[in-house]
Design an enzyme around this catalytic site. Sequence first.
Site, short mmCIF file in Angstrom:
data_model
loop_
_atom_site.label_atom_id
_atom_site.label_comp_id
_atom_site.label_asym_id
_atom_site.label_seq_id
_atom_site.Cartn_x
_atom_site.Cartn_y
_atom_site.Cartn_z
N ARG A 74 -7.03 44.69 5.30
CA ARG A 74 -7.31 45.77 4.36
C ARG A 74 -7.80 45.33 2.99
O ARG A 74 -8.10 46.18 2.16
CB ARG A 74 -6.10 46.70 4.15
CG ARG A 74 -5.75 47.50 5.34
CD ARG A 74 -5.02 48.76 5.01
NE ARG A 74 -3.82 48.60 4.22
CZ ARG A 74 -3.14 49.62 3.72
NH1 ARG A 74 -3.56 50.84 3.89
NH2 ARG A 74 -2.05 49.41 3.02
N ASP A 75 -7.86 44.04 2.70
CA ASP A 75 -8.32 43.64 1.37
C ASP A 75 -9.07 42.31 1.41
O ASP A 75 -8.81 41.41 0.61
CB ASP A 75 -7.13 43.58 0.40
CG ASP A 75 -7.53 43.75 -1.06
OD1 ASP A 75 -8.64 44.28 -1.32
OD2 ASP A 75 -6.75 43.36 -1.94
N ILE A 76 -10.01 42.20 2.34
CA ILE A 76 -10.85 41.01 2.42
C ILE A 76 -11.84 41.06 1.25
O ILE A 76 -12.62 42.01 1.13
CB ILE A 76 -11.62 40.95 3.76
CG1 ILE A 76 -10.64 40.84 4.94
CG2 ILE A 76 -12.63 39.80 3.78
CD1 ILE A 76 -9.83 39.58 4.97
N ASN A 108 -9.46 36.86 -2.40
CA ASN A 108 -8.44 36.69 -1.37
C ASN A 108 -8.82 35.68 -0.29
O ASN A 108 -8.19 35.63 0.76
CB ASN A 108 -8.09 38.03 -0.72
CG ASN A 108 -7.26 38.90 -1.63
OD1 ASN A 108 -6.69 38.42 -2.61
ND2 ASN A 108 -7.20 40.18 -1.33
N THR A 159 -9.76 47.30 -2.34
CA THR A 159 -10.60 47.12 -3.51
C THR A 159 -11.91 47.87 -3.31
O THR A 159 -12.61 47.63 -2.33
CB THR A 159 -10.88 45.62 -3.75
OG1 THR A 159 -9.62 44.93 -3.85
CG2 THR A 159 -11.69 45.39 -5.00
#
Length: 141
Positions: free
Chosen positions: A50-52, A56, A90
């Site tokens: 969910r936040d690649i 990260n 993001t």
Amino acid sequence: MENNNIARALFGPEESQLKLDWPTRHKICVGIARGLAYLHEESRLKVVHRDIKATNVLLDKNLTPKISDFGLAKLDEEDNTHISTRIAGTYGYMAPEYAMRGYLTDKADVYSFGILVLEIASGRNNTSYRSKEESLYLLDW
């Protein structure tokens, strides 16, 4: 990690930026893809990150990428078509179907990966935070 993260390597202060040649950029992209394939298909538990994004993905001393920050990750079951969930992540990296309707699948990570590949290939940040007149969005570019 020795080389911090992709965001710092590409967009950080000039003294911390890395000069990445095409084979190295390719190696980083393939490494991230392998990590996502493991999370989505090979792991005992199916994980949607969910936040690649560039901050990260860490880079070790050999510039081998490591996906990090699983704080927003969700576990999925094979028979689900999607997970309905509160939207988190993001902006600029979120897949449209997830950002607009909250439908989460592993495809959301693949979309984010595509944005990240564009950043790595172009050397440009996904969104630049400048004045409205100077603002540039990578997908528009």
